[in-house]
Write an enzyme that holds these catalytic residues in place. Sequence first.
Site, PDB file in Angstrom:
ATOM      1  N   CYS A  36      97.408  66.722  61.383  1.00  0.00           N
ATOM      2  CA  CYS A  36      98.640  65.925  61.392  1.00  0.00           C
ATOM      3  C   CYS A  36      99.517  66.167  60.170  1.00  0.00           C
ATOM      4  CB  CYS A  36      98.312  64.441  61.466  1.00  0.00           C
ATOM      5  SG  CYS A  36      97.186  63.987  62.781  1.00  0.00           S
ATOM      6  N   HIS A  52     105.437  61.744  67.362  1.00  0.00           N
ATOM      7  CA  HIS A  52     104.550  62.390  66.390  1.00  0.00           C
ATOM      8  C   HIS A  52     104.076  63.739  66.928  1.00  0.00           C
ATOM      9  CE1 HIS A  52     101.543  63.236  63.504  1.00  0.00           C
ATOM     10  NE2 HIS A  52     100.593  62.387  63.880  1.00  0.00           N
ATOM     11  N   CYS A  67      98.635  60.115  57.265  1.00  0.00           N
ATOM     12  CA  CYS A  67      97.197  60.152  57.474  1.00  0.00           C
ATOM     13  C   CYS A  67      96.901  61.385  58.323  1.00  0.00           C
ATOM     14  CB  CYS A  67      96.706  58.891  58.166  1.00  0.00           C
ATOM     15  SG  CYS A  67      97.235  58.692  59.877  1.00  0.00           S
ATOM     16  N   GLY A  78      93.841  63.275  60.857  1.00  0.00           N
ATOM     17  CA  GLY A  78      92.588  63.183  61.576  1.00  0.00           C
ATOM     18  C   GLY A  78      91.460  63.893  60.839  1.00  0.00           C
TER      19      GLY A  78
END
Length: 394
Positions: free
Chosen positions: A92, A351, A381, A383
């Site tokens: 991400c 996203h 953040c 994953g």
Amino acid sequence: MTIRDVYIVDAVRTPIGKFGGALSPVRPDDLAAHVVRALVDRTPELDPVRIDDVVFGDANGAGEDNRDVARMAVLLAGLPVTVPGVTVNRLCGSGLEAVIQAARAIALGDASIAVAGGVESMSRAPWVLQKPERAFPAGHQQLYSTTLGWRMTNPKMPAEWTVQLGEGAELIADKHGITRDQQDAFALASHQKAAEAWAKGLYDGEVVAYEGVELPRDECIRDTTSMEALARLKPSFRKDGTVTAGNASPLSDGAAALLLVDEEGLRATGREPLARIRASAVTGVEPHLFGLGPVEAVRRALAKAGRSFADLTTFELNEAFAAQSLGCLAEWPGLDPAVVNPRGGAIAIGHPLGASGARLAGAVAHQLAAAGSGTGVAALCIGVGQGLALVLER
């Protein structure tokens, strides 16, 4: 060794498309090429041959991304073949990682002008088939989706770590006592702020439409949603849970790119920079608590920059889930929530994994330029338990 200042001269992005929506017919390499070409066209004084590198984030790479989507974008955008391209993957955080790596190369003198960005078409993410352990298997074989989340998980990984991303958000809600109503209110505010920003033309200077696609703004924004509408949605990961499709970011398609330069490169562009890159940081956390990854990354990046939460003019925090974002905010008591995602966040905007970090960095740069001065942060953040943060100043 002299560390050079690094400036963001410009930043562009596509409107973000919803899963299976307006951008789904567009290949990811074409999306990447589009923002690269648009960025170059917006700086006519810059000879593209002077671009030292193109760095792109891409969380997938298994399909039409063709492993090195940055190089594909260079070629498809019509840049000189002498311009190289490298693709990076921090899931991400890939788009922000691309910006950080390009900035680092410039700061160290390895480059003077670079393009950094990210791309993802979650709509077009392929299914993949493992090779069999032996030739000519007689039984059926399993296909794995590459759209999102764990796949072909190593059995050595503890089961606690490999929960679904949404379950990870539920764990953060448990940890901080975050209610369903709080999550829904956060999601509603994201849609309201994004819709208002588009209505006021605040995105006009950074969003570049994709030719032939009818998509006048980010496709996932819901102007008419309400607390009542959000409350009607069923929990997605636990029968009695709090995380729903309405308070989580949607699967999305899109691309973003930034033009980074040193002082010499700045003169070559003939432009005033939007912002200067000040500091960055990356940290790791337990994989199932991935949503809290930005907490320490932001603290470290601000410390490197000699700044505090009180100094911030704007803060773009990727809204993977409302619970995750609220969990981070709970651990930053010195941060004024009013400066967070003032033009909406990923719950409304979308996203597209590899592109989001570049979108956030570009958003902070444009907001600082509009303000005339200040300090901003972009953070995500990631994953499997990481956090990434970038501090910009003007």
